[in-house]
Write a protein that holds these residues in place. Structure first.
Motif, mmCIF file in Angstrom:
data_model
loop_
_atom_site.group_PDB
_atom_site.id
_atom_site.type_symbol
_atom_site.label_atom_id
_atom_site.label_comp_id
_atom_site.label_asym_id
_atom_site.label_seq_id
_atom_site.Cartn_x
_atom_site.Cartn_y
_atom_site.Cartn_z
ATOM 1 N N ALA A 175 -53.969 7.453 0.879
ATOM 2 C CA ALA A 175 -55.069 7.449 1.657
ATOM 3 C C ALA A 175 -56.124 8.143 1.031
ATOM 4 N N ASP A 176 -57.088 8.058 1.426
ATOM 5 C CA ASP A 176 -58.391 8.186 1.204
ATOM 6 C C ASP A 176 -58.311 10.012 1.402
ATOM 7 N N SER A 177 -57.677 10.832 1.504
ATOM 8 C CA SER A 177 -57.396 12.188 1.843
ATOM 9 C C SER A 177 -56.531 12.726 0.862
ATOM 10 N N VAL A 178 -56.145 11.969 0.197
ATOM 11 C CA VAL A 178 -55.475 12.625 -1.167
ATOM 12 C C VAL A 178 -55.280 11.580 -2.443
ATOM 13 N N LYS A 179 -56.434 10.947 -2.949
ATOM 14 C CA LYS A 179 -57.564 10.693 -4.136
ATOM 15 C C LYS A 179 -57.685 11.027 -4.393
ATOM 16 N N GLY A 180 -57.258 11.070 -6.121
ATOM 17 C CA GLY A 180 -58.035 11.789 -6.776
ATOM 18 C C GLY A 180 -56.892 13.560 -7.012
ATOM 19 N N ARG A 181 -56.202 13.571 -5.674
ATOM 20 C CA ARG A 181 -55.379 14.534 -5.926
ATOM 21 C C ARG A 181 -53.925 14.594 -6.462
ATOM 22 N N PHE A 182 -53.483 13.379 -5.568
ATOM 23 C CA PHE A 182 -52.001 12.294 -5.719
ATOM 24 C C PHE A 182 -52.065 11.712 -6.465
ATOM 25 N N THR A 183 -50.401 11.816 -7.032
ATOM 26 C CA THR A 183 -50.636 10.513 -8.022
ATOM 27 C C THR A 183 -49.050 10.618 -7.397
ATOM 28 N N ILE A 184 -49.267 8.926 -6.911
ATOM 29 C CA ILE A 184 -47.630 8.289 -7.323
ATOM 30 C C ILE A 184 -46.996 7.629 -8.412
#
Length: 122
Positions: free
Chosen positions: A57-66
């Motif tokens: 999701a755009d809201s987590v790009k760059g902060r979350f990694t799956i």
């Protein structure tokens, strides 16, 4: 089929958490796994998914990694730079990998785990 989510907790803004989702009872390599979240009073929303590729999701790009470890039937969600608006119950879910699946929609998923609470304080 069971999906067991864990790793939630209380963290200050700017902190990190790693969620885990352990799957059993399915051929893990044939399934993609996604994370959704639901905050109080809000609809469930897509966070990230992984098959052979990843989506965010755009809201987590760059902060979350799956990521996934097929040997352990486990998917991880590393969450960094957490914000209070990330506070929600996080759910993992599994979908059978096939062409044209829209991983950001809940209806694509066959199996769901129980949620794990993530609370980010300001």
């Amino acid at each position: 089929v069971q999906l067991q989510a864990s790793g939630g907790g209380l963290v200050q803004a700017g902190g990190s958490l790693r969620l885990s989702c352990i799957a059993s009872g399915l051929t893990f390599s044939s399934y993609g796994v996604g994370w959704f979240r639901q905050a109080p009073g809000k609809q469930r929303e897509f966070v990230a998914a992984i098959s052979w590729i990843t989506d965010y999701a755009d809201s987590v790009k760059g902060r979350f990694t799956i990521s996934r470890d097929n040997a352990k039937n486990t998917v991880y969600l590393q969450m960094n730079s957490l914000k209070p608006e990330d506070t929600a119950v996080y759910y993992c879910a599994a979908y059978r990998i096939y062409r044209n699946v829209v991983v950001s929609t809940a209806s694509a998923y066959e199996y769901w785990g129980q949620g794990t609470q993530v609370t980010v304080s300001s």
